[in-house]
Design an enzyme around this catalytic site. Structure first.
Site, PDB file in Angstrom:
ATOM      1  N   HIS A  61      45.626 -13.316  -9.944  1.00  0.00           N
ATOM      2  CA  HIS A  61      46.843 -13.085 -10.733  1.00  0.00           C
ATOM      3  C   HIS A  61      46.569 -11.892 -11.639  1.00  0.00           C
ATOM      4  CE1 HIS A  61      49.573 -14.840 -14.182  1.00  0.00           C
ATOM      5  NE2 HIS A  61      49.994 -13.668 -13.756  1.00  0.00           N
TER       6      HIS A  61
ATOM      7  N   ASP B  70      52.788 -21.504 -13.048  1.00  0.00           N
ATOM      8  CA  ASP B  70      51.567 -21.227 -13.812  1.00  0.00           C
ATOM      9  C   ASP B  70      51.839 -21.359 -15.310  1.00  0.00           C
ATOM     10  OD1 ASP B  70      49.147 -20.285 -14.771  1.00  0.00           O
ATOM     11  OD2 ASP B  70      49.348 -18.266 -13.937  1.00  0.00           O
TER      12      ASP B  70
ATOM     13  N   MET C 287      56.110 -17.982 -14.156  1.00  0.00           N
ATOM     14  CA  MET C 287      55.308 -18.296 -15.343  1.00  0.00           C
ATOM     15  C   MET C 287      56.059 -19.303 -16.213  1.00  0.00           C
ATOM     16  SD  MET C 287      52.507 -16.574 -15.088  1.00  0.00           S
ATOM     17  CE  MET C 287      51.812 -17.059 -16.674  1.00  0.00           C
TER      18      MET C 287
ATOM     19  N   MET D 191      43.155 -10.071 -16.927  1.00  0.00           N
ATOM     20  CA  MET D 191      43.895  -9.574 -18.104  1.00  0.00           C
ATOM     21  C   MET D 191      43.210  -8.324 -18.638  1.00  0.00           C
ATOM     22  SD  MET D 191      44.613 -13.151 -20.062  1.00  0.00           S
ATOM     23  CE  MET D 191      45.082 -14.632 -19.164  1.00  0.00           C
TER      24      MET D 191
ATOM     25  N   SER E 116      42.847 -22.780 -12.625  1.00  0.00           N
ATOM     26  CA  SER E 116      42.599 -21.449 -13.191  1.00  0.00           C
ATOM     27  C   SER E 116      41.229 -21.436 -13.856  1.00  0.00           C
ATOM     28  CB  SER E 116      43.669 -21.108 -14.222  1.00  0.00           C
ATOM     29  OG  SER E 116      43.192 -20.051 -15.027  1.00  0.00           O
TER      30      SER E 116
ATOM     31  N   MET F 133      47.313  -9.447 -14.418  1.00  0.00           N
ATOM     32  CA  MET F 133      48.092  -9.170 -15.631  1.00  0.00           C
ATOM     33  C   MET F 133      47.552  -7.854 -16.164  1.00  0.00           C
ATOM     34  SD  MET F 133      48.061 -13.099 -16.995  1.00  0.00           S
ATOM     35  CE  MET F 133      46.711 -13.521 -15.912  1.00  0.00           C
TER      36      MET F 133
ATOM     37  N   HIS G 276      42.382 -20.064  -8.835  1.00  0.00           N
ATOM     38  CA  HIS G 276      43.290 -19.113  -9.493  1.00  0.00           C
ATOM     39  C   HIS G 276      42.458 -18.252 -10.442  1.00  0.00           C
ATOM     40  CE1 HIS G 276      47.244 -17.745 -10.915  1.00  0.00           C
ATOM     41  NE2 HIS G 276      46.742 -17.798 -12.145  1.00  0.00           N
TER      42      HIS G 276
ATOM     43  N   GLY H  41      44.941 -24.885 -15.569  1.00  0.00           N
ATOM     44  CA  GLY H  41      43.693 -24.403 -16.159  1.00  0.00           C
ATOM     45  C   GLY H  41      43.070 -25.441 -17.062  1.00  0.00           C
ATOM     46  N   SER H  42      43.631 -25.542 -18.288  1.00  0.00           N
ATOM     47  CA  SER H  42      43.038 -26.457 -19.264  1.00  0.00           C
ATOM     48  C   SER H  42      43.108 -27.912 -18.795  1.00  0.00           C
ATOM     49  CB  SER H  42      43.719 -26.282 -20.623  1.00  0.00           C
ATOM     50  OG  SER H  42      45.124 -26.321 -20.485  1.00  0.00           O
TER      51      SER H  42
ATOM     52  N   ASP I 207      42.527 -15.260 -13.127  1.00  0.00           N
ATOM     53  CA  ASP I 207      43.404 -14.542 -14.065  1.00  0.00           C
ATOM     54  C   ASP I 207      42.753 -13.256 -14.566  1.00  0.00           C
ATOM     55  OD1 ASP I 207      45.777 -16.217 -14.373  1.00  0.00           O
ATOM     56  OD2 ASP I 207      44.402 -17.720 -15.181  1.00  0.00           O
TER      57      ASP I 207
ATOM     58  N   GLY J 122      45.234 -19.373 -21.814  1.00  0.00           N
ATOM     59  CA  GLY J 122      45.296 -20.734 -21.293  1.00  0.00           C
ATOM     60  C   GLY J 122      45.684 -21.681 -22.420  1.00  0.00           C
ATOM     61  N   GLY J 123      46.014 -22.912 -22.061  1.00  0.00           N
ATOM     62  CA  GLY J 123      46.215 -23.959 -23.051  1.00  0.00           C
ATOM     63  C   GLY J 123      47.533 -23.909 -23.805  1.00  0.00           C
TER      64      GLY J 123
HETATM   65  C1  DX5 Z   1      48.070 -17.498 -18.431  1.00  0.00           C
HETATM   66  C2  DX5 Z   1      47.390 -17.651 -17.103  1.00  0.00           C
HETATM   67  C3  DX5 Z   1      47.275 -19.031 -16.612  1.00  0.00           C
HETATM   68  C4  DX5 Z   1      46.466 -19.960 -17.484  1.00  0.00           C
HETATM   69  C5  DX5 Z   1      46.951 -21.348 -17.270  1.00  0.00           C
HETATM   70  O1  DX5 Z   1      48.330 -16.163 -18.650  1.00  0.00           O
HETATM   71  O2  DX5 Z   1      48.082 -16.915 -16.115  1.00  0.00           O
HETATM   72  O3  DX5 Z   1      46.801 -19.067 -15.275  1.00  0.00           O
HETATM   73  O4  DX5 Z   1      45.102 -19.930 -17.233  1.00  0.00           O
HETATM   74  O5  DX5 Z   1      46.306 -22.203 -18.165  1.00  0.00           O
HETATM   75  P1  DX5 Z   1      46.899 -23.610 -18.566  1.00  0.00           P
HETATM   76  O6  DX5 Z   1      47.008 -24.415 -17.321  1.00  0.00           O
HETATM   77  O7  DX5 Z   1      45.877 -24.126 -19.530  1.00  0.00           O
HETATM   78  O8  DX5 Z   1      48.255 -23.365 -19.187  1.00  0.00           O
HETATM   79 ZN    ZN Z   2      47.543 -17.169 -13.983  1.00  0.00          ZN
END
Ligand code: DX5
Ligand code: ZN
Length: 230
Positions: free
Chosen positions: A66, A179, A137, A37, A8, A68, A33, A201-202, A35, A144-145
């Site tokens: 993705h 995810d 999810m 938002m 991500s 959101m 990926h 992601g992280s 994201d 993230g994180g």
């Molecule tokens: C959260 C996102 C994820 C996020 C995942 O809303 O949809 O894709 O970036 O990050 P990690 O892997 O750090 O949880």
């Molecule tokens: Zn995502």
């Protein structure tokens, strides 16, 4: 079993996004990926079709968008034009889920539904023929994180059973993506629960020194070797 790893870019260095995309794919990732938002459906604001278009020339790997965002339909064709390959959305964010799935596929992309930790999987039951991917999810969307929510494992098993029954009946494959909070030390357990596509992601973009162009090689190799025993 073919596994896909989809870093991500939410956790990438946005000042060097094109380089980050190229480096992470060169390091062995399968998808990007992406994201999106909107500070409405989720309490954070990220990137849109302009950024998707900007990174499109940086890789030939699939871009997994993705969404959101709420509403969903208005923005779908913009992402298709910007080079998205896969577009997923949250059923709560669309007034007409079947129509939105159709819109994504008519735009030439693969379509999927995303299930929040408290969202029941039965939203998928009457639209299986229009699903290319199901995204579970394992955190609440928006950041993230965050830590992996263990209840997502049972949900993956439930989704895997629905998808396998559908594939046995029709011969058509549907991918199962996870995810949130995916790391080297939990990816094997997540795969055993039924996921075949892993957003991280992280775990990926947090790895290594910024100055090292190979910095994602070892974390991606570690994720893959954790999956090798499945
Ligand atoms: C959260 C996102 C994820 C996020 C995942 O809303 O949809 O894709 O970036 O990050 P990690 O892997 O750090 O949880
Ligand atoms: Zn995502």
């Amino acid at each position: 079993m073919t596994f896909r790893i989809a870093p991500s870019i939410l956790s990438a260095n946005f000042a060097k996004l094109g380089e980050e995309v190229a480096n992470v794919i060169a390091s062995g990732a399968d998808w990007i990926h992406f994201d999106v938002m909107d500070n409405h459906y989720v309490p954070n604001l990220t990137i849109g079709p302009l950024v998707c278009e900007a990174i499109r020339p940086c890789t030939t790997a699939p871009i997994d968008v993705h969404l959101m965002v709420k509403p969903v339909d208005r923005i779908v064709p913009d992402f298709a034009k910007a080079g998205a390959n896969i577009i997923t959305f949250h059923p709560e964010a669309s007034e007409h889920i079947d129509r939105t799935l159709g819109l994504i596929r008519d735009s030439g992309c693969q379509a999927g539904l995303v299930f929040n930790p408290a969202t029941p999987l039965n939203w998928m039951d009457h639209v299986m023929d229009k699903l290319d991917i199901v995204l579970v999810m394992s955190v609440n969307p928006g950041f993230g994180g965050q830590s992996f929510i263990p209840g997502a494992l049972d949900k993956l098993r439930e989704a895997r059973a629905k998808i396998d029954a559908y594939t046995a009946r029709t011969g058509r494959q549907i991918l199962l993506e996870i995810d949130g909070g995916v790391k080297v030390d939990n990816i094997a357990e997540i795969a055993r629960a039924g996921a075949d596509t892993f957003v991280a992601g992280s775990a990926v973009f947090g790895a290594g020194k910024d100055s090292d162009p190979q910095r994602y090689n070892s974390v991606l190799a570690n994720l893959r070797s954790a999956l090798a025993g499945i």
